[in-house]
Scaffold this active site. Structure first.
Site, PDB file in Angstrom:
ATOM      1  N   GLU A  60      20.912  -9.043 -57.948  1.00 24.16           N
ATOM      2  CA  GLU A  60      19.791  -8.511 -57.180  1.00 24.16           C
ATOM      3  C   GLU A  60      19.442  -9.338 -55.940  1.00 24.16           C
ATOM      4  O   GLU A  60      18.389  -9.979 -55.864  1.00 24.16           O
ATOM      5  CB  GLU A  60      18.558  -8.365 -58.080  1.00 24.16           C
ATOM      6  CG  GLU A  60      18.803  -7.428 -59.238  1.00 24.16           C
ATOM      7  CD  GLU A  60      17.567  -7.086 -60.053  1.00 24.16           C
ATOM      8  OE1 GLU A  60      17.646  -6.183 -60.888  1.00 24.16           O
ATOM      9  OE2 GLU A  60      16.520  -7.745 -59.867  1.00 24.16           O
TER      10      GLU A  60
ATOM     11  N   GLU B 185      21.892  -3.443 -65.439  1.00 23.91           N
ATOM     12  CA  GLU B 185      20.553  -3.619 -66.007  1.00 23.91           C
ATOM     13  C   GLU B 185      19.838  -2.278 -66.010  1.00 23.91           C
ATOM     14  O   GLU B 185      19.891  -1.522 -65.042  1.00 23.91           O
ATOM     15  CB  GLU B 185      19.684  -4.600 -65.203  1.00 23.91           C
ATOM     16  CG  GLU B 185      20.043  -6.051 -65.344  1.00 23.91           C
ATOM     17  CD  GLU B 185      19.069  -6.958 -64.591  1.00 23.91           C
ATOM     18  OE1 GLU B 185      17.884  -6.591 -64.399  1.00 23.91           O
ATOM     19  OE2 GLU B 185      19.511  -8.042 -64.172  1.00 23.91           O
TER      20      GLU B 185
END
Length: 444
Positions: free
Chosen positions: A167, A354
């Site tokens: 991320e 995720e």
């Protein structure tokens, strides 16, 4: 209908994910301080000024946790390796205890038949490097590349797949523009430079790993569906701006060698000199797979009172929300899986690296029931199956997270795990969602 392993392709990988600082216990094993240790020690940054010093003590309890993975019929485990644990000062002297720990951890996974999926960086910048500017320093890609060489020399040959960075939007924009994560800056110049240099570090890692013959290399990008509050052109523009910064910046740079115009409108003046050359030489290079992290959508409107870019504001939605206050919007996961295929990567393999939800779980009679999480998982599995049926080359799903853990600025207040952790005793108790997945993932 409850989806199971049988509803997915034969070789589809089901796993669970964690991150080093959130579970290991940074005070153990000779790890150095990270910028999260200093960020959390500053009043007002983290709920209760809590840190990852002990976390879930996965450092000592990893075998117990991996037994839960094996018993739960999971195929894989996505974990991150701590830069601060391997290089306590970020550079220079290696902490052999740290390398030995990841060696043992890897062997423990393989002994249980669990595929190791490594993430090289999940938000742990060594404090000594943060002192030098961290992700805003022009040399950070070289520092990161040296760390990558060291950890890869020890465990890289046993990894099923390697992601460079988790991320990067969070490591850069959230942390340097919004100031919500370490290092907690609210500075557009720092944000622009960190957004660029984190991509340059990704490219440096890819170059070094390719030189060693490593394959199955990727990155885990987070995506958040950007919905306009109305069809008014001002709100459409607001959503397009947020979509460019959050969803397009990183994937467009890696796959097309460009940055989106809607984001450059606010950020270009603050990028480092020569950024266009970096896109060509470091950043725009092939991936073997793409990791998609997805949780929610956000509704955006034009802010008529804003005096500076991006001139947007969030608007409340109408969907049910998780403990984080995030709307449950599985349609967004389908959207990004198909969008990645159609606009950026074609038939390149995708992993949902995720997806999960926080909920205010409580133990009762030594058990935790979480029907809300079960429904969340099933609705997002349905979105994945729909994407596969439409031709997306989706090859796996990693639930976030295996354990309740340190949830960054939220401290230990928000629980994402399918396994409950008592943060006083550190006792692990599988929740109903764990048992649902255990049953769903049975093999014939």
């Amino acid at each position: 209908m409850t989806l199971t392993r049988k509803d997915f392709p034969k070789d589809f990988i089901f796993g669970a994910a964690t991150a080093a600082y959130q579970i290991e216990g940074s005070q153990f094993g000779g790890a150095g301080p990270s910028h999260w240790d200093t960020f959390s020690a500053t009043p007002g940054n983290v709920v209760g000024a809590e840190s990852g010093a002990i976390a879930c003590d996965h450092y000592h309890r990893y075998e117990q946790d991996f037994d839960l993975l094996k018993a739960g019929n999971f195929d894989a485990y996505r974990f991150s390796t701590s830069w601060s644990r391997v290089l306590p000062e970020g550079r220079g002297q290696v902490n052999q205890q740290g390398l030995d720990y990841y060696d043992r951890l890897t062997d423990a996974l393989l002994e249980r038949g669990i595929k190791p999926f490594q993430t090289l960086y999940h938000w742990e910048m060594p404090a000594a490097l943060s002192d030098l500017g961290g992700w805003t320093n022009p040399d950070v890609h070289n520092w990161f590349g040296d760390f990558v060489d060291i950890i890869d020399d020890r465990i890289g040959d046993r990894m099923e797949a390697i992601a460079t960075i988790n991320e990067p939007w969070c490591a850069s924009f959230l942390s340097h523009f919004h100031g919500i994560h370490a290092p907690g800056l609210r500075d557009i110049r720092a944000a622009a430079r960190s957004m660029h240099y984190v991509l340059k570090a990704h490219g440096e890692a890819m170059t070094r790993l390719r030189a060693k013959g490593r394959k199955n290399l990727g990155i885990a990008l987070n995506f958040e569906y950007a919905h306009p509050a109305t069809e008014a052109k001002e709100d459409l523009r607001a959503a397009a701006t947020e979509d460019a910064v959050y969803n397009k910046w990183f994937i467009e740079a890696m796959t097309q060698g460009t940055y989106p115009a809607e984001a450059l409108e606010g950020l270009e003046a603050h990028l480092p000199k020569g950024w266009q050359d970096d896109l060509k030489t470091h950043i725009h290079q092939p991936l073997d797979w793409l990791g998609v992290n997805y949780y929610t959508r956000k509704i955006h409107a034009h802010d008529p009172n804003a005096t500076a870019w991006p001139y947007t504001k969030p608007v409340d939605g109408h969907r049910a929300t998780t403990q984080m206050g995030w709307e449950v919007y599985p349609e967004g996961l389908h959207h990004f899986l198909t969008r990645m295929k159609n606009d950026y990567i074609g038939d390149l393999p995708i992993l949902v690296t995720e997806n999960g939800m926080a909920w205010d779980d409580h133990l009762k009679d030594d058990a935790a029931t979480d029907p809300e999480r079960i429904a969340f998982i099933q609705s997002h599995l349905a979105a994945m199956k729909q994407a596969i049926d439409e031709g997306v080359n989706l090859q796996g799903f990693m639930y976030w997270s295996l354990l309740d853990n340190y949830e960054w600025a939220e401290g230990y207040d928000k629980r994402f795990g399918i396994v409950h952790v008592d943060f006083d005793t550190l006792k692990r108790t599988p929740k109903a969602s764990y048992h649902m997945l255990k049953e769903a993932l049975k093999r014939d």
